[in-house]
Scaffold this active site. Sequence first.
Site, PDB file in Angstrom:
ATOM      1  CD  GLU A   1      16.737  43.516  61.400  1.00 52.18           C
ATOM      2  OE1 GLU A   1      16.045  43.732  60.389  1.00 52.18           O
ATOM      3  OE2 GLU A   1      16.341  43.712  62.557  1.00 52.18           O
TER       4      GLU A   1
ATOM      5  CE  LYS B   1      23.673  50.297  57.968  1.00 52.85           C
ATOM      6  NZ  LYS B   1      23.360  50.938  56.686  1.00 52.85           N
TER       7      LYS B   1
ATOM      8  NE  ARG C   1      15.276  52.467  60.056  1.00 53.28           N
ATOM      9  CZ  ARG C   1      15.907  52.821  61.178  1.00 53.28           C
ATOM     10  NH1 ARG C   1      17.132  53.313  61.117  1.00 53.28           N
ATOM     11  NH2 ARG C   1      15.322  52.660  62.343  1.00 53.28           N
TER      12      ARG C   1
ATOM     13  NE  ARG D   1      19.342  58.427  58.804  1.00 51.89           N
ATOM     14  CZ  ARG D   1      20.498  57.940  59.210  1.00 51.89           C
ATOM     15  NH1 ARG D   1      20.904  56.759  58.778  1.00 51.89           N
ATOM     16  NH2 ARG D   1      21.250  58.590  60.049  1.00 51.89           N
TER      17      ARG D   1
ATOM     18  CD  GLU E   1      17.432  50.186  54.080  1.00 52.56           C
ATOM     19  OE1 GLU E   1      18.436  50.731  53.568  1.00 52.56           O
ATOM     20  OE2 GLU E   1      17.113  50.311  55.281  1.00 52.56           O
TER      21      GLU E   1
ATOM     22  CE  LYS F   1      26.270  53.263  61.588  1.00 49.33           C
ATOM     23  NZ  LYS F   1      25.783  54.385  60.748  1.00 49.33           N
TER      24      LYS F   1
END
Length: 538
Positions: free
Chosen positions: A225, A227, A232, A247, A272, A397
């Site tokens: 998916e 980023k 976050r 986060r 996000e 990532k």
Amino acid sequence: MRAFAALLDRLSFTASRNAKLRLIRDHLADAPDPDRGWALAALTGALSFTAAKPAMIRQVVEGRVDAELFRLSYDYVGDLAETAALIWPARHGANREPELSEVIDTLNTAKRGEVQGLLEGWLDALDADGRWALLKLVTGGLRVGVSARLAWQAAADYGGVEVADIQEVWHAQSPPYADLLAWLDGKTERPSAMAHGRFRPVMLAQPIDEAVDLPRLGPAAYAAEWKWDGIRVQAVSEAGVKRLYSRTGEDVSDAFPDVLAALDYEGAIDGELLVLREGRVAPFGDLQQRLNRKTAEAKLMASHPAGIRAYDLLAAEGEDLRALPFAERRARLETFVAAVGSDRIDLSPLVPFETWDELAARRAEPPPGDPQSAEGLMLKRLDSVYEAGRPKGPWFKWKRDPHLIDAVLMYAQRGHGKRSSFYSDYTFGVWTEDADGIHVLTPVGKAYFGFTDEELKQLDKFVRDHTLERFGPVRSVTATREFGLVLEVAFEGLQRSKRHKSGVAMRFPRISRIRWDKPAKEADELATLERLLEQASA
């Protein structure tokens, strides 16, 4: 107060992560209650004293010291607390040295008009180290190289538990954390984490090494998916308690009441935080207008509407879903978001692929309809549980390669904390032509990391040797076509900005290399950045 001051002093001069962990762990073992709990609160940013502001500290110091002498000293030292602690002329016969808990309890109940007198008395009673620690405490800017997670890890090491266990119960506790520390001492059972609206420890991804990781990973085992280029967050709504967490577990709800109002569900979403206009992601600079605010104005919320692009579902209708595999959580998330039916909450789409080469090609292209909104891709094992921390293997990532430009150093400013003696914050520019066709530099960014300690010393020496003018803590340096220091700057993206003279703003700029070898006239031009902007928006 003396033990807390010694802890801060040693932390500020300790670069090693493991050494910092030992210092905090030993302090938790040696300091009495409630002082050790207050120290833990200070290190994790859980304390705030609204009545004690930097302006008040300056006023207190200027009541004892010549204002011009203080200004010159502050300019040289570069740190308010350190300057005040060193220059303060203590009076003999002062009261006894205060305990940390005494300072905190008094400040929490003091009226605004009483704070100045309290500070003066405490500064008289403390030595220079104690004064420095006091002022760091009351302003909240410790700057000793300790994050909340590092402090949690030290507490976990002290109690012989996992850091995820600390995070799980942290937001159900309050300073000075008597129940938490009693558990870590082995005197009681683990405190309950079952507070409505609580934070769940976040699962993080490892940076991927294309050469090492991709050959050993099977594409069929992973989902991909985008980023997204926001921040976050964890959006929690349970039994009427609604919270929006960063986060790291910081409660950012007050800055986003429009998002909070959209949390019309029972559960916890991981996603996000973005500015969303008609379902499209706005540049990160738009989100920055909303960040770090205690309140949000109606006009700003209307012009910069925030929302959540959902990645994961951690809890739903009282059920903890973190032990389920990602594929199952994803299916539950799709149903959950559809049921919420809010234009403030949408689903982060999966990126279809069959081979790594195919995914690499997708990574190089912007998401359809959102050309400036993604930093790269996320890879998640379909069978992965939601595990706190940064486990190796389940999530990766895969960021896009950063952009690089050559810019010329224009200004430098002193840093803070252990960098307060160095010029470590650098403003750089690129060439453009003025109305007369003459090449001039226009600032395009500022960076304060990306270089080694040895390179910092070299940069600091260059600034001191080639200073043209001084503007308080800032120095301008020689920067002409014939002579100047070229810096290779890496950055994640660009956006247009009315706040900057150049008309552009960089995302996450950092010093990639110092180009001692490159003439200043060969640095990049503003037209280069303009072309990058045009390509991104095409």
